[in-house]
Write a protein that holds these residues in place. Sequence first.
Motif, PDB file in Angstrom:
ATOM      1  N   HIS A  22      12.118   6.993  -0.133  1.00  0.00           N
ATOM      2  CA  HIS A  22      11.338   7.668   0.896  1.00  0.00           C
ATOM      3  C   HIS A  22      10.419   6.737   1.678  1.00  0.00           C
ATOM      4  N   HIS A  23      10.044   5.601   1.092  1.00  0.00           N
ATOM      5  CA  HIS A  23       9.046   4.773   1.776  1.00  0.00           C
ATOM      6  C   HIS A  23       9.490   3.343   2.027  1.00  0.00           C
ATOM      7  N   ALA A  83       0.831  -1.217   0.000  1.00  0.00           N
ATOM      8  CA  ALA A  83       0.000   0.000   0.000  1.00  0.00           C
ATOM      9  C   ALA A  83       0.862   1.263   0.000  1.00  0.00           C
ATOM     10  N   PHE A  84       2.022   1.221   0.692  1.00  0.00           N
ATOM     11  CA  PHE A  84       2.893   2.410   0.718  1.00  0.00           C
ATOM     12  C   PHE A  84       3.444   2.675  -0.679  1.00  0.00           C
ATOM     13  N   ALA A 118       5.269   9.834  -7.743  1.00  0.00           N
ATOM     14  CA  ALA A 118       6.660   9.628  -7.357  1.00  0.00           C
ATOM     15  C   ALA A 118       7.292   8.645  -8.328  1.00  0.00           C
ATOM     16  N   GLU A 167       2.106   1.781  -3.551  1.00  0.00           N
ATOM     17  CA  GLU A 167       1.038   2.251  -4.438  1.00  0.00           C
ATOM     18  C   GLU A 167       0.698   3.708  -4.147  1.00  0.00           C
ATOM     19  N   ALA A 168       0.611   4.041  -2.865  1.00  0.00           N
ATOM     20  CA  ALA A 168       0.267   5.412  -2.501  1.00  0.00           C
ATOM     21  C   ALA A 168       1.313   6.375  -3.042  1.00  0.00           C
ATOM     22  N   SER A 169       2.585   5.972  -2.916  1.00  0.00           N
ATOM     23  CA  SER A 169       3.666   6.843  -3.356  1.00  0.00           C
ATOM     24  C   SER A 169       3.657   7.003  -4.877  1.00  0.00           C
ATOM     25  N   LEU A 170       3.553   5.867  -5.591  1.00  0.00           N
ATOM     26  CA  LEU A 170       3.539   5.933  -7.056  1.00  0.00           C
ATOM     27  C   LEU A 170       2.311   6.695  -7.536  1.00  0.00           C
ATOM     28  N   GLN A 208      12.197   7.343  -5.931  1.00  0.00           N
ATOM     29  CA  GLN A 208      11.683   8.154  -4.809  1.00  0.00           C
ATOM     30  C   GLN A 208      10.859   7.287  -3.873  1.00  0.00           C
ATOM     31  N   THR A 209      10.092   6.357  -4.452  1.00  0.00           N
ATOM     32  CA  THR A 209       9.292   5.452  -3.628  1.00  0.00           C
ATOM     33  C   THR A 209      10.184   4.582  -2.761  1.00  0.00           C
ATOM     34  N   ASN A 241      11.075   2.137   5.955  1.00  0.00           N
ATOM     35  CA  ASN A 241      10.270   1.149   6.668  1.00  0.00           C
ATOM     36  C   ASN A 241      10.977  -0.193   6.790  1.00  0.00           C
TER      37      ASN A 241
END
Lengths: 534, 261
Positions: free
Chosen positions: A435-436, A417-418, A427, A420-423, A431-432, A440
């Motif tokens: 940053h994510h 989900a992180f 992003a 997908e949210a970022s892309l 970057q995904t 994590n």
Amino acid sequence: MTSYFPEGDELQKFVKRRRQKGLIWRSLFLLATTLGVIVLMVLLVTIINDSMGYAAVAYKIAPDELVVGFYRGMMLDAPRAQTYTDLDDLARALAGNPNAVGLLDPAAFQAHADILRQVQVAGGDLSGVVVAVSKDNDWVQNVTILELTPLFTVAETWSDVRPGWPDAPVHRALPEAGSPALDAFVTQVYGDDPAEQPIEALLAMLAQHRSAGALRQFVAEKPLALRTQEEVLAILEEQVLEPTVVETWSLYESLFDRAAIKEAAAGMPDAHLEFRRWITWDFITSPQSSQPEYAGVRTAILGSLWVVFITLIFAVPVGIGAAIYLEEYGSGSWLDQLIETNINNLAGVPSIIYGMLGLAVFVRALGPLTSGAIFGVGDPTTSNGRTILSAGLTLGLLILPIIIINAREAIRAVPQAFREASLGLGATKWQTIWHHVLPNAIPGILTGSILAISRAFGETAPLIVVGASTAIFLDPSGPFSKFTTLPIQIYQWTARPQAAFQNLAAAAIIVLLALLLALNAFAIYLRNRYAVRY
Amino acid sequence: MNIQTTAATYAIETRNLNVYYGDFHAVKDVNLRIHKNKITALIGPSGCGKSTVLRCFNRMNDLIPSARIEGDVLFHGKNIYDPDVDPVQVRRRIGMVFQKPNPFPKSIYDNVAWGAKINGFKGDLDALVQESLERAALWNEVKDKLDASGYSLSGGQQQRLCIARALAVKPDIILMDEPTSALDPIASLRIEELMWELAQDVTIIVVTHNMQQAARVSDYTAFFTVTPDRTGYMEEFGETPQIFTTPASKITEDYITGRFG
């Protein structure tokens, strides 16, 4: 209606049976945990048992005998010093000379108290000996310990000792060498511990017991003016006192079997018993030595830290990079799967194989590089590539699969989900990841890296193949130095016949464990610090 | 390629869109025209490919290695599947809100600001965050705790935070994939109200399982269903009142009235 499920008594029994099964498993797991804890405790107890206890130490010259002998010699050789076998003679001679000062035992002084006067020593009288002057002496009432030193050795006139006293020459009346009064005086005024002596006295002792040639060599290494008292003391101990550990006993024996130890020690002339903690600050800060008395682990600790440092900066970035590629960019093609299978297999390859790989690749093939020769910085004795760099890279290869596998697990555990949210926000892939995914995954990656680094820290076999030095006295100074590591040092010491080296090995194991603990604690601290969880 | 914002009636349209997962033909021949600044609902039984179609609109299907797309998806007259189109640019213009609220494990402020930052926003970030949260009807609830974690909010608030996050990059279209299915009815209603507000200047495409929701919230409805070999297709498309009152297709009518699905 017939029920297909158990009812009534049958149900009771059935549930009970199921619970019992669970209880059995639970007990087995508890047993397994207990077994693990017990094994760990036994290990620790064994090591601690060996790391302290009584040791029989024999000196060529006992330290107190060295100091007392030195000052006694100085007193007897002092100007106008007269020795007397008979203390009555001494008392009479002293009484007849107002410029004389003398030493007697208390009994002899009492016998001649009518003609002699006791000199008070500031800060408490000496025991077992009396400093006395003639009744005709009218200036000495009391002296300080500091004044006694020149008074009985170098002072020419009384005014040299204290400016207010007359300019008359000092005469000295002393009991002969070996008398209790003289030894009591020396012990109390000058002390009998070499560590408390000033550097001039230590140098004089060194000169007394060593040949002029040895002394010249000592001076040639480093001028006397630059030497510290500790350095001279160490030389004195090594070259004059020459302590050797004759036998050692474990902590258990020292605590519960003291009588047997005393008996055994009594059978060893010149040896005296002392309780030793083998793990001391000196042990940690001293370099390697062929004598157990002076051997330390500084060289090995520095070697271990250097090697692990090289391993870390090589294996962690490469491992994380490979994990990111395989997890985030890899397409799952047959090539990726082949790589994945190989990495998993590599994690199980015996470490000695990595040693052979390191020997062939880093030491032999890349010798000019790993020895630093092509940079012109190499130590000529290590031009064959048996350096910290080779060892670090070899261990890096060894732990690389572990780091990759753990990092992949950590990256895979980051919720999709992180990503997908970022892309979905526009992003880029990088970057995904940056940053994510990585933030994590960092706690998991660090946990894996900690395990891997701990493994590298304790690894021995591949380093022997790669060419760790077994006896090395110089601290490593960089990646191109020869090296030894703590596990190698421990292995080498346990193979020695002398009893004291076994104790040193136990002490080194404690150092190794403590370092591992510190390393892990630091990594866990880093993990908790950077894993700011929301 | 540079996607130009041009005045057009349709925000996005598909022409003969076919989606395959490996050998499996998931969706066939979808021709759909999404009206600008309107809410379009995609409804249909499970497995009919409505989410697959939705994810074609911002190339999210690219994340699935086996997915293959045929046909055109025209955004401002440009096929977004043309080789010279960068999906990053497409997603910047077409935002997405997911089924489960998925805020980043960051502060509320950073959740909203991050998308703008990585897209090179040069204006007043604080103002943008406030504006986005206000548009998502969340500002009053979070203005005093912008530093708190996105996960400290309730489920409905988290979903509105995700909407604010999507709004912050100023998209033309927002895709919503069952945005209320993980929320309670009251939180769901708030999201629906919010969608009405947003539709004034954003095009919304929403996939929903909830037919009442589709009826309540959308201007247009596309009904999807499946062939016997599990390939999804669009059965009917029209204005929502028409679909729900006088559907042209018998299958649509059966689904709407609850006789199948």
